[in-house]
Scaffold this active site. Sequence first.
Site, PDB file in Angstrom:
ATOM      1  N   SER A 187      34.332  42.169  34.817  1.00 12.99           N
ATOM      2  CA  SER A 187      35.042  42.588  36.024  1.00 12.99           C
ATOM      3  C   SER A 187      36.414  41.922  36.045  1.00 12.99           C
ATOM      4  O   SER A 187      37.193  42.128  35.125  1.00 12.99           O
ATOM      5  CB  SER A 187      34.218  42.240  37.272  1.00 12.99           C
ATOM      6  N   THR A 188      36.719  41.103  37.035  1.00 15.87           N
ATOM      7  CA  THR A 188      38.033  40.472  37.144  1.00 15.87           C
ATOM      8  C   THR A 188      38.348  39.654  35.894  1.00 15.87           C
ATOM      9  O   THR A 188      37.575  38.796  35.495  1.00 15.87           O
ATOM     10  CB  THR A 188      38.087  39.548  38.373  1.00 15.87           C
ATOM     11  N   HIS A 216      34.465  46.932  35.624  1.00 23.63           N
ATOM     12  CA  HIS A 216      34.721  47.378  36.992  1.00 23.63           C
ATOM     13  C   HIS A 216      36.178  47.809  37.134  1.00 23.63           C
ATOM     14  O   HIS A 216      37.089  46.990  36.978  1.00 23.63           O
ATOM     15  CB  HIS A 216      34.437  46.257  37.997  1.00 23.63           C
ATOM     16  N   MET A 221      33.984  38.532  39.284  1.00 24.00           N
ATOM     17  CA  MET A 221      33.415  38.029  40.526  1.00 24.00           C
ATOM     18  C   MET A 221      32.166  38.830  40.880  1.00 24.00           C
ATOM     19  O   MET A 221      31.979  39.959  40.424  1.00 24.00           O
ATOM     20  CB  MET A 221      34.432  38.105  41.660  1.00 24.00           C
ATOM     21  N   ASP A 223      26.978  41.311  39.677  1.00 17.94           N
ATOM     22  CA  ASP A 223      26.561  42.479  38.908  1.00 17.94           C
ATOM     23  C   ASP A 223      26.161  42.046  37.498  1.00 17.94           C
ATOM     24  O   ASP A 223      26.911  41.334  36.832  1.00 17.94           O
ATOM     25  CB  ASP A 223      27.695  43.499  38.840  1.00 17.94           C
TER      26      ASP A 223
END
Length: 349
Positions: A167-168, A194, A289, A292
């Site tokens: 993600s991030t 993401h 973050m 998931d």
Amino acid sequence: MEPRIGVLIVDDSAYMRKLVSAIIEDSPELYVIGKARNGIDALEKIKKLKPDVVTLDIEMPEMDGLETLEHIMIDCPLPVVMLTNGIDSTLEAFERGAVDFVLKENLLHEGHQDIIRDFHSRVLSAAKAKLPKRKRTEMIIPTVDVKEQQVSKIVNYAKELLIIGSSTGGPSALQTILTQFPKNFNLPILVIQHMPPGFTKPLAERFDKLCELTVKEAEHNEVMEAGTVYIAPAGLQTTVQKNDQNEYKIRLKITATVETLYKPSVDVSLLSIAATCKEKLLAVILTGMGDDGLRGCKAVKATGGMVLGESEESCVVYGMPKVVFEAGLVDKQATIDQMYEEIMNYLSL
């Protein structure tokens, strides 16, 4: 009580400065330390006000967001969240050191609480994030000789499928790993990153130009081929099934079998194939973050598969790998610079 986080808003639009300011002040953890009309103004105010995090518009006169970002990372490194509607420029911003991005058009939906909460979360995470390492592409693509040596170490893989979730901070981390795979790597790879709809296909196209492997956005009902990286499309859920010919097949779905905030979701992808793939599945959880991947990794471990997690040392945001590690599901942690080697090692176990 922790002190509030100071945000510098950089945008040439007076309306957007006012809108973003109102959204930030709506959070008890954030406050507006200042506003800037362009990149030159931003650099001066960063030195004067010393913000904790910057929200930075990409399209601005005099000095645009990408050039401003370049100066920030060289002169006074700070976490930066890009405000953008442009896909290509956003991907370039990640390469120049941006931590995260938010679509400007989403912020125009005033009063939408989910969007506001997501914006707060991203700015807060960015403020606490480690700045990503900046690497030039030519530095992370291995030479032919190195690749030949890497391939020769593994003749037959014990694993059949590699799934990577992030993600991030993910685009930069993924580039570091994926550019190291040699062109004759003979397993399929599924990547769940993401991103908002419209961003995953350009990401795949960008990686395809940088990687020896073929990289593409995953399509419904296609059979996964060895030596191909499939980027899960944003806005949908990507599941994997095994057909009668023992091939792995991608199925795209609008809804998920488990409750999740993410489209695509690492959990959904792992849960779809863990019980079938069993010990032949290797899952890798990179920076990001949230949590998931936690449920999916539980299924992977329960059915005999293996899990690698990025260590806190190199994570931009140590969220997703942390929850999986603290749940006792990680076989080994590694920094992003070590991850490719560990993946190759674990594919043979």
